[in-house]
Write a protein that holds these residues in place. Sequence first.
Motif, PDB file in Angstrom:
ATOM      1  N   VAL A  47      20.739  29.584  49.312  1.00 16.20           N
ATOM      2  CA  VAL A  47      20.378  29.192  50.896  1.00 16.20           C
ATOM      3  C   VAL A  47      20.846  30.345  51.903  1.00 16.20           C
ATOM      4  N   GLU A  48      22.039  30.622  51.468  1.00 12.05           N
ATOM      5  CA  GLU A  48      22.728  31.481  52.383  1.00 12.05           C
ATOM      6  C   GLU A  48      22.087  32.768  52.327  1.00 12.05           C
ATOM      7  N   THR A  49      21.764  33.187  51.065  1.00 15.08           N
ATOM      8  CA  THR A  49      21.117  34.635  50.835  1.00 15.08           C
ATOM      9  C   THR A  49      19.717  34.724  51.541  1.00 15.08           C
ATOM     10  N   LEU A  50      18.951  33.355  51.485  1.00 20.04           N
ATOM     11  CA  LEU A  50      17.556  33.277  51.813  1.00 20.04           C
ATOM     12  C   LEU A  50      17.754  33.513  53.253  1.00 20.04           C
ATOM     13  N   GLY A  51      18.794  32.882  53.811  1.00 19.72           N
ATOM     14  CA  GLY A  51      18.901  33.169  55.324  1.00 19.72           C
ATOM     15  C   GLY A  51      18.998  34.757  55.821  1.00 19.72           C
ATOM     16  N   VAL A  52      19.787  35.329  54.945  1.00 25.14           N
ATOM     17  CA  VAL A  52      19.946  36.620  55.243  1.00 25.14           C
ATOM     18  C   VAL A  52      18.771  37.829  54.949  1.00 25.14           C
TER      19      VAL A  52
ATOM     20  N   ALA B 272      13.559  40.881  45.189  1.00 29.74           N
ATOM     21  CA  ALA B 272      14.655  41.782  44.692  1.00 29.74           C
ATOM     22  C   ALA B 272      16.031  41.648  45.431  1.00 29.74           C
ATOM     23  N   GLN B 273      15.999  41.414  46.892  1.00 26.88           N
ATOM     24  CA  GLN B 273      17.326  41.345  47.604  1.00 26.88           C
ATOM     25  C   GLN B 273      17.822  40.042  47.186  1.00 26.88           C
ATOM     26  N   VAL B 274      17.190  38.863  46.905  1.00 26.23           N
ATOM     27  CA  VAL B 274      17.752  37.521  46.677  1.00 26.23           C
ATOM     28  C   VAL B 274      18.400  37.805  45.373  1.00 26.23           C
ATOM     29  N   ALA B 275      17.715  38.512  44.347  1.00 23.50           N
ATOM     30  CA  ALA B 275      18.228  38.638  43.023  1.00 23.50           C
ATOM     31  C   ALA B 275      19.634  39.220  42.914  1.00 23.50           C
ATOM     32  N   ARG B 276      20.126  39.914  44.120  1.00 23.86           N
ATOM     33  CA  ARG B 276      21.165  40.668  44.069  1.00 23.86           C
ATOM     34  C   ARG B 276      22.552  39.712  44.095  1.00 23.86           C
ATOM     35  N   ARG B 277      22.275  38.736  44.615  1.00 26.03           N
ATOM     36  CA  ARG B 277      23.259  37.687  44.828  1.00 26.03           C
ATOM     37  C   ARG B 277      22.990  36.444  44.131  1.00 26.03           C
ATOM     38  N   PHE B 278      21.846  35.992  43.740  1.00 25.71           N
ATOM     39  CA  PHE B 278      21.299  34.791  43.097  1.00 25.71           C
ATOM     40  C   PHE B 278      20.698  35.263  41.955  1.00 25.71           C
ATOM     41  N   ILE B 279      21.403  35.225  40.766  1.00 25.27           N
ATOM     42  CA  ILE B 279      20.778  35.909  39.583  1.00 25.27           C
ATOM     43  C   ILE B 279      19.796  34.861  38.757  1.00 25.27           C
TER      44      ILE B 279
END
Length: 335
Positions: A63-68, A23-30
């Motif tokens: 990748v940036e989002t996954l790191g966070v 759900a968090q990844v989907a906020r930036r990678f739709i």
Amino acid sequence: MTDSADLVAEIDALQGRLAEARAQVARRFIGQERVVDLSLAALLSGGHGLLVGLPGLGKTRLVETLGVVMGLRSNRVQFTPDLMPADILGSEVLETGADGSRAFKFIEGPVFCQLLMADEINRASPRTQSALLQAMQERQVTVAGQNRALEAPFHVLATQNPIEQEGTYPLPEAQLDRFLVQIDVPYPDRQAERDILMATTGIAEEAAHAVFTAPELIAAQTLLRRMPVGEGVMDMILDLVRALRPDQPGAAQSVQDSVAWGPGPRAAQALMLTVRARALLQGRLAPSAEDVADMAQPVLIHRMALNFAARARGENVAALISGTVAGLDRTRAAA
């Protein structure tokens, strides 16, 4: 509680955390849920991923989002033809102290992180690409004759443009084999692209928040390896990998005629891990034959090659893998 009950409880708790991470990844990678799941599967399995897609599809953003979200310390390297191994690994410099004494000091390169994004990895020379081989396989690098361990966990998510090949250096087979999965990034569907436009062209964008920490990811990777794998699933993994080797007794005629070299034991190891990761992500306690069929393409497509005659006939590896999986399914159904 029994050991099995403890395992079930731990898996259930991890699955809840994974749902939150998605759900968090989907906020930036739709959209692109399969791309996200394959990337998470690579991290859960303790491996590396090769993201293959055209520019502008969000690979870097993912990748940036996954790191966070996974709580990993990240670095990014833009691969170019003039990039040198020392630009990735680091180097020793001669440092002068306040008292005038001199000593060599090691300056760490960007590989000393927990999540390394290797952007357009095929644009660097083979000499530079080889600098990552030891890091990816052994989680350590050798600089000036000294082995230096990398921080755990250590993952590489590399990107590659499948179309523009001018000025690139194809990845050697040995390096491709180090990637647990190849993740093909397609165009988003219309609704996802509409959502992307709405989310990214305004004044502010959504921010993702950490769900895991590095120690918690390591614990999840350990838990994944404790998941049971049934004999039927293991047999299907072995049957699939061995069926794609042209010199294997009993290999299909299409494989013998078309395949130059097939997947090795590392491919079977990758399937054993990724089918568990897929089961975890789908809320199940153990993998099934369906997981093997679904993970066959991303795990095997970069670990085998067609011969010249097959390429001249217009064949492709993806179709061969799909046909082999379908043949195994028919054999199992008839048994």
